[in-house]
Design an enzyme around this catalytic site. Structure first.
Site, PDB file in Angstrom:
ATOM      1  N   SER A  20     -49.773  68.317   6.377  1.00 25.07           N
ATOM      2  CA  SER A  20     -50.324  67.649   5.187  1.00 25.07           C
ATOM      3  C   SER A  20     -51.136  68.565   4.283  1.00 25.07           C
ATOM      4  O   SER A  20     -51.564  68.139   3.212  1.00 25.07           O
ATOM      5  CB  SER A  20     -51.178  66.444   5.599  1.00 25.07           C
ATOM      6  OG  SER A  20     -50.357  65.348   5.919  1.00 25.07           O
ATOM      7  N   LYS A  67     -50.063  68.659   0.722  1.00 25.00           N
ATOM      8  CA  LYS A  67     -50.562  67.753  -0.316  1.00 25.00           C
ATOM      9  C   LYS A  67     -51.559  68.439  -1.245  1.00 25.00           C
ATOM     10  O   LYS A  67     -51.813  67.961  -2.352  1.00 25.00           O
ATOM     11  CB  LYS A  67     -51.189  66.514   0.322  1.00 25.00           C
ATOM     12  CG  LYS A  67     -50.198  65.658   1.108  1.00 25.00           C
ATOM     13  CD  LYS A  67     -50.868  64.400   1.638  1.00 25.00           C
ATOM     14  CE  LYS A  67     -49.876  63.502   2.370  1.00 25.00           C
ATOM     15  NZ  LYS A  67     -49.574  63.959   3.736  1.00 25.00           N
ATOM     16  N   SER A 121     -54.428  60.619   2.303  1.00 30.95           N
ATOM     17  CA  SER A 121     -53.342  61.501   2.735  1.00 30.95           C
ATOM     18  C   SER A 121     -52.015  60.749   2.781  1.00 30.95           C
ATOM     19  O   SER A 121     -51.208  60.921   3.691  1.00 30.95           O
ATOM     20  CB  SER A 121     -53.644  62.111   4.117  1.00 30.95           C
ATOM     21  OG  SER A 121     -52.785  63.207   4.372  1.00 30.95           O
TER      22      SER A 121
END
Length: 388
Positions: free
Chosen positions: A61, A64, A126
């Site tokens: 992640s 992101k 997230s």
């Protein structure tokens, strides 16, 4: 290019070189329980410590961060606005964990959501669904958005990064490195309004309250960003930024064994950087450092300074030993253009060069009248003869 080595004692007003030097004992950096890590000063870009920082690893992640950066870039350039309304596609909704094991903002098909809310869904929650919704809104498809992400990665100098999706779910062609993630974090800091999102501890959407996975926001008041990541392949990762007494550091740990480990190892890196190093803002862009004679010009002199801000990260207690010198071109002849290079500034510590940056003209100087040009030509001719 000919220079007159005028070693001007540009001794920093607050830090005279002749002052007695204080001993500076810097221990070896900590050994971090992670596959790769890096600690960088956010202003100078100086790397304080690193380990396998260029190794290509799955970013999970942390991906992101680039999705958020691209959105921030578009927002700041006026190409989109926070109150733009995005209609959620089936593809964005399909990031449901039942199918993909994703973290979510919990969007619904056909729902209209503001771009500002989606940005919070990316940064705080997230949400993989939020990243896909933003990708489709900006570029039309996930694939096209990944191309945009890679273009930005190239511009930022992220040499060991490639994206295939906007959220970070595993893909064999999706990778990044600790150094590249630090460079990306440094770029995100350039958008203060958007960076503020990273310090938000919770976000509620559709009646569902979710907390930021960066637990350092609760335990360390100096930390105000950035992002966690985890998959089985990547391990537990954390990109963090903290500011203490005007010094801002960026740390990246990739491939730790647990959530607590990524927090603990990040704190060890930050503690080392803040305790044993300091960053100084030496020179401001556009500040006059020297004046130089201009020949054949409407003005007789021009101010010289640095084009970009000059920051320097050094061991604590060594600032009194900094030395600076200017090297300026022998002859400056009009016309002079603002921003044109006419020498360089060199900053050294203990005989080691730390900074070398161009000296530029801080204003334009037009050509003088015909009599002024003729007179200066005669004077230069005579000086050249004498010089021989």
């Amino acid at each position: 290019m000919s220079y007159t080595k005028r070693l001007l004692a540009l001794l920093f007003m607050l830090f005279p070189v002749w002052a007695a030097a204080q001993p500076s004992l810097i221990p070896a950096p900590p050994q971090i329980a992670a596959k790769a890590w890096i600690l960088m000063d956010a202003d100078s870009g100086e790397v304080i410590t690193e380990h396998r920082a260029d190794e290509r690893l799955p970013p999970a992640s942390l991906t992101k961060l680039m999705t958020s950066y691209v959105l921030s870039y578009w927002l700041e350039n006026g190409q989109v606005a926070n109150d733009d309304i995005v209609t959620i596609s089936k593809n964005a909704w399909a990031q449901n964990p039942v199918f993909k094991g994703s973290s979510l903002m919990w969007l619904e098909v056909g729902k209209q959501v503001s771009l500002g809310e989606l940005h919070r869904g990316i940064v705080v929650s997230s949400g993989n669904d939020a990243t896909v919704a933003v990708a489709e809104y900006i570029a039309g498809s996930e694939k096209s958005f990944a191309e945009v992400m890679n273009q930005h990665a190239y511009q930022l100098g992220m040499e060991n990064t490639h994206f295939t999706n906007s959220h970070g779910l595993p893909h064999e062609d999706q990778y990044s490195s600790a150094r590249d993630m630090a460079l990306l974090a440094k770029a995100i800091l350039g958008y203060p309004a958007e960076y503020a999102l990273y310090s938000e501890k919770e976000f509620t959407y559709n009646g569902i309250r979710q907390t930021n996975r960066n637990r350092l926001l609760w335990s360390d008041p100096s930390v105000d960003g950035l992002k966690t990541g985890h998959t089985e392949a990547s391990g537990y990762c954390l990109v963090a930024s903290a500011e203490r007494e005007g010094m801002r550091l960026i740390s990246v740990v990739m491939g730790t064994k647990s959530e607590s480990a990524r927090e603990r190892e990040t704190q060890r890196l930050l503690a080392y950087g803040f305790r044993f190093f300091e960053t100084h803002h030496l020179y401001t862009s556009g500040t006059e450092l020297s004046t130089s004679r201009v020949w054949k010009g409407a003005a007789d002199s021009v101010s010289l300074g640095v084009k970009d801000e000059v920051h320097l990260t050094i061991p604590r207690g060594k600032h009194k030993e900094l030395e600076a010198a200017l090297s300026v071109d022998d002859v400056l002849t009009a016309p002079i253009s603002e921003g044109q290079e006419y020498g360089e500034l060199v900053v050294s510590l203990d005989g080691e060069e730390l900074v070398r940056t161009p000296l530029v003209a801080l204003q334009n100087v037009e050509e003088g009248g015909i009599l002024k040009r003729l007179w200066d030509a005669i004077v230069l001719f005579v000086l050249n003869l004498i010089g021989r």
